[in-house]
Motif scaffolding. Structure first.
Motif, mmCIF file in Angstrom:
data_model
loop_
_atom_site.group_PDB
_atom_site.id
_atom_site.type_symbol
_atom_site.label_atom_id
_atom_site.label_comp_id
_atom_site.label_asym_id
_atom_site.label_seq_id
_atom_site.Cartn_x
_atom_site.Cartn_y
_atom_site.Cartn_z
ATOM 1 N N LEU A 291 7.794 -16.268 2.865
ATOM 2 C CA LEU A 291 8.066 -15.544 3.855
ATOM 3 C C LEU A 291 7.762 -13.798 2.557
ATOM 4 O O LEU A 291 7.492 -13.000 3.262
ATOM 5 C CB LEU A 291 9.781 -15.802 3.352
ATOM 6 C CG LEU A 291 10.878 -14.193 4.257
ATOM 7 C CD1 LEU A 291 10.233 -14.131 5.421
ATOM 8 C CD2 LEU A 291 11.768 -15.599 4.274
ATOM 9 N N SER A 292 7.850 -13.733 1.318
ATOM 10 C CA SER A 292 7.736 -13.284 0.228
ATOM 11 C C SER A 292 5.991 -12.617 0.909
ATOM 12 O O SER A 292 5.567 -11.479 0.182
ATOM 13 C CB SER A 292 7.507 -13.516 -1.250
ATOM 14 O OG SER A 292 7.607 -12.331 -2.062
ATOM 15 N N GLU A 293 5.083 -13.513 1.280
ATOM 16 C CA GLU A 293 3.583 -13.388 1.115
ATOM 17 C C GLU A 293 4.045 -12.206 2.418
ATOM 18 O O GLU A 293 3.044 -11.783 2.568
ATOM 19 C CB GLU A 293 2.526 -14.153 0.703
ATOM 20 C CG GLU A 293 2.352 -14.972 -0.401
ATOM 21 C CD GLU A 293 2.029 -13.978 -1.584
ATOM 22 O OE1 GLU A 293 1.190 -12.924 -0.889
ATOM 23 O OE2 GLU A 293 2.306 -13.740 -2.109
ATOM 24 N N THR A 294 4.797 -12.932 3.690
ATOM 25 C CA THR A 294 4.204 -12.580 5.120
ATOM 26 C C THR A 294 5.380 -10.936 5.143
ATOM 27 O O THR A 294 4.216 -9.830 5.298
ATOM 28 C CB THR A 294 5.126 -13.362 6.052
ATOM 29 O OG1 THR A 294 4.683 -14.444 6.273
ATOM 30 C CG2 THR A 294 5.837 -12.550 7.151
ATOM 31 N N ILE B 28 -0.573 2.861 9.594
ATOM 32 C CA ILE B 28 0.216 5.038 9.025
ATOM 33 C C ILE B 28 -1.505 5.909 8.832
ATOM 34 O O ILE B 28 -0.965 7.254 9.477
ATOM 35 C CB ILE B 28 1.613 4.877 8.675
ATOM 36 C CG1 ILE B 28 2.889 3.623 9.122
ATOM 37 C CG2 ILE B 28 1.845 6.212 8.618
ATOM 38 C CD1 ILE B 28 4.291 4.592 8.578
ATOM 39 N N ALA B 29 -1.583 5.342 8.160
ATOM 40 C CA ALA B 29 -2.636 5.921 7.401
ATOM 41 C C ALA B 29 -3.641 6.163 8.911
ATOM 42 O O ALA B 29 -3.782 7.317 8.410
ATOM 43 C CB ALA B 29 -3.318 4.744 6.077
ATOM 44 N N THR B 30 -4.164 5.223 9.045
ATOM 45 C CA THR B 30 -4.665 5.376 10.170
ATOM 46 C C THR B 30 -4.108 6.591 11.512
ATOM 47 O O THR B 30 -5.214 7.495 11.750
ATOM 48 C CB THR B 30 -5.483 3.802 10.724
ATOM 49 O OG1 THR B 30 -5.920 3.359 10.166
ATOM 50 C CG2 THR B 30 -6.609 4.229 12.167
ATOM 51 N N LEU B 31 -3.387 6.362 11.685
ATOM 52 C CA LEU B 31 -2.596 7.865 12.747
ATOM 53 C C LEU B 31 -2.503 8.719 12.352
ATOM 54 O O LEU B 31 -3.117 9.776 12.427
ATOM 55 C CB LEU B 31 -0.894 7.572 12.718
ATOM 56 C CG LEU B 31 0.195 7.684 13.733
ATOM 57 C CD1 LEU B 31 -0.504 8.399 15.258
ATOM 58 C CD2 LEU B 31 1.059 7.224 13.747
ATOM 59 N N ALA C 43 4.162 -5.245 5.244
ATOM 60 C CA ALA C 43 4.042 -3.698 4.856
ATOM 61 C C ALA C 43 2.512 -3.176 4.348
ATOM 62 O O ALA C 43 2.754 -2.116 4.828
ATOM 63 C CB ALA C 43 4.528 -3.734 3.803
ATOM 64 N N ALA C 44 1.818 -3.877 4.175
ATOM 65 C CA ALA C 44 0.275 -3.921 3.909
ATOM 66 C C ALA C 44 -0.017 -2.917 4.902
ATOM 67 O O ALA C 44 -1.000 -1.694 5.228
ATOM 68 C CB ALA C 44 -0.861 -4.586 3.087
ATOM 69 N N ALA D 248 3.580 -2.583 -2.427
ATOM 70 C CA ALA D 248 3.469 -4.342 -1.819
ATOM 71 C C ALA D 248 3.101 -4.784 -3.731
ATOM 72 O O ALA D 248 1.901 -3.939 -4.447
ATOM 73 C CB ALA D 248 2.589 -5.459 -1.512
ATOM 74 N N ALA D 249 3.792 -5.748 -4.556
ATOM 75 C CA ALA D 249 2.906 -6.234 -5.872
ATOM 76 C C ALA D 249 1.794 -7.181 -5.080
ATOM 77 O O ALA D 249 2.050 -7.681 -4.217
ATOM 78 C CB ALA D 249 4.252 -6.796 -6.461
#
Length: 88
Positions: free
Chosen positions: A6-9, A21-24, A14-15, A87-88
């Protein structure tokens, strides 16, 4: 084990969201540049650059409003990205 998955997902999601968002932001910035060129073209054709002039082109006025709205959207997206934890 389930928590790790779940943490990895969540980190992956988030990434992906930050990338979208950066593309937008990039695409919207390009639209602002194109609108600016179109506004300048309309003003040159009409020979009027003063917004208070009654003969200022209606299309240029409309394009300015659109450009300003996209600029506000870009600012909101940039604020969202700055407020999003990495993300860490």
């Amino acid at each position: 084990m389930a928590n790790s998955y779940l943490s990895e997902t969540r980190r992956g999601t988030a990434a992906a969201n930050r990338l979208q968002i950066a593309t937008l932001i990039g695409n919207s910035s390009r639209s602002v540049e194109l609108l600016t060129v179109d506004i300048e073209h309309e003003e040159t054709q009409a020979g009027v650059r003063d917004l208070s002039d009654p003969t200022y082109p209606v299309l240029a006025r409309s394009l300015r409003a659109r450009r300003d709205n996209i600029g506000a959207t870009i600012a909101s997206l940039e604020a969202l990205v700055r407020g999003t934890p990495k993300a860490a």
